[in-house]
Design a protein around this motif. Structure first.
Motif, mmCIF file in Angstrom:
data_model
loop_
_atom_site.group_PDB
_atom_site.id
_atom_site.type_symbol
_atom_site.label_atom_id
_atom_site.label_comp_id
_atom_site.label_asym_id
_atom_site.label_seq_id
_atom_site.Cartn_x
_atom_site.Cartn_y
_atom_site.Cartn_z
ATOM 1 N N ILE A 95 0.845 -1.197 0.000
ATOM 2 C CA ILE A 95 0.000 0.000 0.000
ATOM 3 C C ILE A 95 0.881 1.247 0.000
ATOM 4 O O ILE A 95 0.655 2.198 -0.751
ATOM 5 C CB ILE A 95 -0.945 -0.005 1.220
ATOM 6 C CG1 ILE A 95 -1.976 -1.135 1.077
ATOM 7 C CG2 ILE A 95 -1.644 1.335 1.371
ATOM 8 C CD1 ILE A 95 -2.851 -1.338 2.288
ATOM 9 N N VAL A 97 3.997 1.568 -1.051
ATOM 10 C CA VAL A 97 4.650 1.720 -2.346
ATOM 11 C C VAL A 97 3.683 2.285 -3.383
ATOM 12 O O VAL A 97 4.007 3.211 -4.134
ATOM 13 C CB VAL A 97 5.209 0.357 -2.832
ATOM 14 C CG1 VAL A 97 5.600 0.416 -4.288
ATOM 15 C CG2 VAL A 97 6.401 -0.057 -1.985
ATOM 16 N N LEU A 98 2.482 1.740 -3.388
ATOM 17 C CA LEU A 98 1.494 2.191 -4.369
ATOM 18 C C LEU A 98 1.122 3.652 -4.153
ATOM 19 O O LEU A 98 0.932 4.397 -5.103
ATOM 20 C CB LEU A 98 0.251 1.310 -4.304
ATOM 21 C CG LEU A 98 0.439 -0.066 -4.923
ATOM 22 C CD1 LEU A 98 -0.765 -0.938 -4.647
ATOM 23 C CD2 LEU A 98 0.667 0.046 -6.420
ATOM 24 N N ASN A 99 1.053 4.052 -2.897
ATOM 25 C CA ASN A 99 0.746 5.451 -2.629
ATOM 26 C C ASN A 99 1.843 6.357 -3.161
ATOM 27 O O ASN A 99 1.567 7.408 -3.734
ATOM 28 C CB ASN A 99 0.542 5.670 -1.137
ATOM 29 C CG ASN A 99 -0.899 5.427 -0.735
ATOM 30 O OD1 ASN A 99 -1.824 5.855 -1.426
ATOM 31 N ND2 ASN A 99 -1.109 4.724 0.356
ATOM 32 N N GLU A 100 3.053 5.912 -2.995
ATOM 33 C CA GLU A 100 4.178 6.677 -3.537
ATOM 34 C C GLU A 100 4.062 6.826 -5.043
ATOM 35 O O GLU A 100 4.269 7.899 -5.609
ATOM 36 C CB GLU A 100 5.485 5.953 -3.226
ATOM 37 C CG GLU A 100 6.118 6.349 -1.911
ATOM 38 C CD GLU A 100 7.398 5.554 -1.689
ATOM 39 O OE1 GLU A 100 7.814 5.439 -0.526
ATOM 40 O OE2 GLU A 100 7.975 5.036 -2.678
ATOM 41 N N ILE A 101 3.713 5.715 -5.680
ATOM 42 C CA ILE A 101 3.606 5.737 -7.127
ATOM 43 C C ILE A 101 2.441 6.613 -7.570
ATOM 44 O O ILE A 101 2.540 7.366 -8.535
ATOM 45 C CB ILE A 101 3.470 4.300 -7.654
ATOM 46 C CG1 ILE A 101 4.790 3.565 -7.409
ATOM 47 C CG2 ILE A 101 3.141 4.296 -9.136
ATOM 48 C CD1 ILE A 101 4.710 2.089 -7.612
ATOM 49 N N ASP A 102 1.369 6.530 -6.836
ATOM 50 C CA ASP A 102 0.217 7.370 -7.133
ATOM 51 C C ASP A 102 0.641 8.840 -7.111
ATOM 52 O O ASP A 102 0.303 9.621 -7.991
ATOM 53 C CB ASP A 102 -0.874 7.102 -6.092
ATOM 54 C CG ASP A 102 -2.162 7.814 -6.434
ATOM 55 O OD1 ASP A 102 -2.494 7.891 -7.631
ATOM 56 O OD2 ASP A 102 -2.838 8.295 -5.506
ATOM 57 N N MET A 104 3.650 10.021 -7.499
ATOM 58 C CA MET A 104 4.542 10.262 -8.617
ATOM 59 C C MET A 104 3.741 10.479 -9.894
ATOM 60 O O MET A 104 4.013 11.398 -10.670
ATOM 61 C CB MET A 104 5.443 9.049 -8.757
ATOM 62 C CG MET A 104 6.600 9.209 -9.667
ATOM 63 S SD MET A 104 7.434 7.608 -9.838
ATOM 64 C CE MET A 104 6.222 6.684 -10.762
ATOM 65 N N LEU A 105 2.739 9.644 -10.076
ATOM 66 C CA LEU A 105 1.908 9.761 -11.276
ATOM 67 C C LEU A 105 1.159 11.087 -11.273
ATOM 68 O O LEU A 105 1.080 11.763 -12.295
ATOM 69 C CB LEU A 105 0.923 8.593 -11.345
ATOM 70 C CG LEU A 105 1.535 7.245 -11.713
ATOM 71 C CD1 LEU A 105 0.506 6.134 -11.575
ATOM 72 C CD2 LEU A 105 2.095 7.271 -13.129
ATOM 73 N N ARG A 106 0.652 11.434 -10.130
ATOM 74 C CA ARG A 106 -0.079 12.693 -10.020
ATOM 75 C C ARG A 106 0.815 13.841 -10.498
ATOM 76 O O ARG A 106 0.404 14.691 -11.280
ATOM 77 C CB ARG A 106 -0.511 12.915 -8.574
ATOM 78 C CG ARG A 106 -1.684 13.887 -8.424
ATOM 79 C CD ARG A 106 -1.894 14.322 -6.976
ATOM 80 N NE ARG A 106 -1.721 13.260 -5.996
ATOM 81 C CZ ARG A 106 -2.624 12.297 -5.762
ATOM 82 N NH1 ARG A 106 -3.759 12.282 -6.431
ATOM 83 N NH2 ARG A 106 -2.390 11.376 -4.858
ATOM 84 N N LYS A 108 3.533 13.711 -12.379
ATOM 85 C CA LYS A 108 3.834 13.602 -13.805
ATOM 86 C C LYS A 108 2.654 14.084 -14.632
ATOM 87 O O LYS A 108 2.808 14.810 -15.616
ATOM 88 C CB LYS A 108 4.164 12.157 -14.171
ATOM 89 C CG LYS A 108 5.664 11.888 -14.154
ATOM 90 C CD LYS A 108 6.051 10.658 -14.937
ATOM 91 C CE LYS A 108 7.461 10.213 -14.599
ATOM 92 N NZ LYS A 108 8.508 10.845 -15.376
ATOM 93 N N ILE A 109 1.481 13.675 -14.216
ATOM 94 C CA ILE A 109 0.279 14.031 -14.969
ATOM 95 C C ILE A 109 0.073 15.534 -14.972
ATOM 96 O O ILE A 109 -0.194 16.142 -16.016
ATOM 97 C CB ILE A 109 -0.948 13.293 -14.391
ATOM 98 C CG1 ILE A 109 -0.896 11.821 -14.816
ATOM 99 C CG2 ILE A 109 -2.241 13.931 -14.872
ATOM 100 C CD1 ILE A 109 -1.877 10.929 -14.092
ATOM 101 N N TYR A 112 2.439 17.204 -17.299
ATOM 102 C CA TYR A 112 2.005 17.042 -18.692
ATOM 103 C C TYR A 112 0.873 18.016 -19.028
ATOM 104 O O TYR A 112 0.872 18.671 -20.059
ATOM 105 C CB TYR A 112 1.482 15.624 -18.922
ATOM 106 C CG TYR A 112 2.521 14.667 -19.449
ATOM 107 C CD1 TYR A 112 3.196 14.934 -20.635
ATOM 108 C CD2 TYR A 112 2.804 13.493 -18.775
ATOM 109 C CE1 TYR A 112 4.145 14.040 -21.128
ATOM 110 C CE2 TYR A 112 3.750 12.601 -19.261
ATOM 111 C CZ TYR A 112 4.418 12.878 -20.440
ATOM 112 O OH TYR A 112 5.336 12.007 -20.920
ATOM 113 N N GLU A 113 -0.074 18.115 -18.098
ATOM 114 C CA GLU A 113 -1.232 18.963 -18.379
ATOM 115 C C GLU A 113 -0.845 20.424 -18.493
ATOM 116 O O GLU A 113 -1.335 21.142 -19.360
ATOM 117 C CB GLU A 113 -2.296 18.748 -17.298
ATOM 118 C CG GLU A 113 -3.154 17.534 -17.641
ATOM 119 C CD GLU A 113 -4.093 17.116 -16.528
ATOM 120 O OE1 GLU A 113 -3.898 17.551 -15.378
ATOM 121 O OE2 GLU A 113 -5.009 16.319 -16.828
#
Lengths: 122, 122
Positions: A95, A97-102, A104-106, A108-109, A112-113
């Motif tokens: 959980i 790790v996934l939160n970290e990735i979330d 990171m994605l946020r 990055k997104i 991009y926007e």
DNA sequence: ATACTGATTAGAGTAAACTCTAAGTCAAGG
DNA sequence: CCTTGACTTAGAGTTTACTCTAATCAGTAT
């Protein structure tokens, strides 16, 4: 009592998979006089649990181990508890790790926007 | 600039894996005059990102796709954004599932503990 | 009677993602 | 000069978790 086909439909797995799990000693349903498998409610519950564990990347061998402890009965309760606690830690780590990735994605997104917006207005 | 061995050590993968990723067009390091691979900081960053994505069960083919979009440059920004958003949903879903399982484990664990306590005092 | 459905078995095949081997070359460092 | 660590291609092997095939049988439907 459910047939293998019914269980497969209920749990969204194939009959192949159920037989495979049986071969791997993960579940042992009863049999009719003709040798057909019959799964009880508690078999179903156990299978649902197994599927849940799989969703957390628990490898089949560990699930096997847990299952075999069950079959060995009461005196393995401590061990089972240990196994579960161990796995819980694992899950909590996932959980994290996934939160970290979330996160990171946020980031990055939104980068991009922002970039796309700037380009639109220029 | 890092050699393949250094990168392997830094990222805890084998040189085999790095070459494998190269074969799969996931990363393309520079080369020295002698043909030795040289990885820059940004290569490293990209690899770290790839490894993160892998931790979320993103299959290599999708990572490949993302990588190839990168190579195609600016006009694929929209697509990349789409891919990332898509994956973020995936990750959030995984988080949700894991939280459910954590809950389930918590319950099972306390049931076990209660049981063991009762047994101790009886 | 025969066709269909769903069950059985052992065992072969598949996909993903590495992982390693072979068999050789090349060049820098101690 | 020799060891170390890099390189090459091609391909074989491994692990996990299915997934499917083939051949057979039992019960029901037409």
């Amino acid at each position: 009592m459910y047939t293998i086909g019914e269980v497969a439909k209920l749990l969204n797995v194939t009959t192949h998979t159920l037989r495979f799990y049986e071969k791997e000693k993960i579940i042992t349903p009863e049999r009719t006089e003709h040798g057909d498998r019959r799964y009880s409610e508690s078999h179903l519950q156990w299978l649902r649990f197994v599927i849940k564990l799989k969703e957390t990347k628990m490898p089949l061998v560990q699930i096997q181990e847990y299952a075999s402890l069950f079959l060995q009965g009461d005196r393995t309760t401590q061990k089972r508890l240990g196994l579960l606690k161990n796995h819980q830690e694992h899950v909590q780590n996932q959980i994290h790790v996934l939160n970290e990735i979330d996160d990171m994605l946020r980031k990055k997104i939104s980068a991009y926007e922002e970039y796309l917006q700037k380009r639109d207005f220029s």
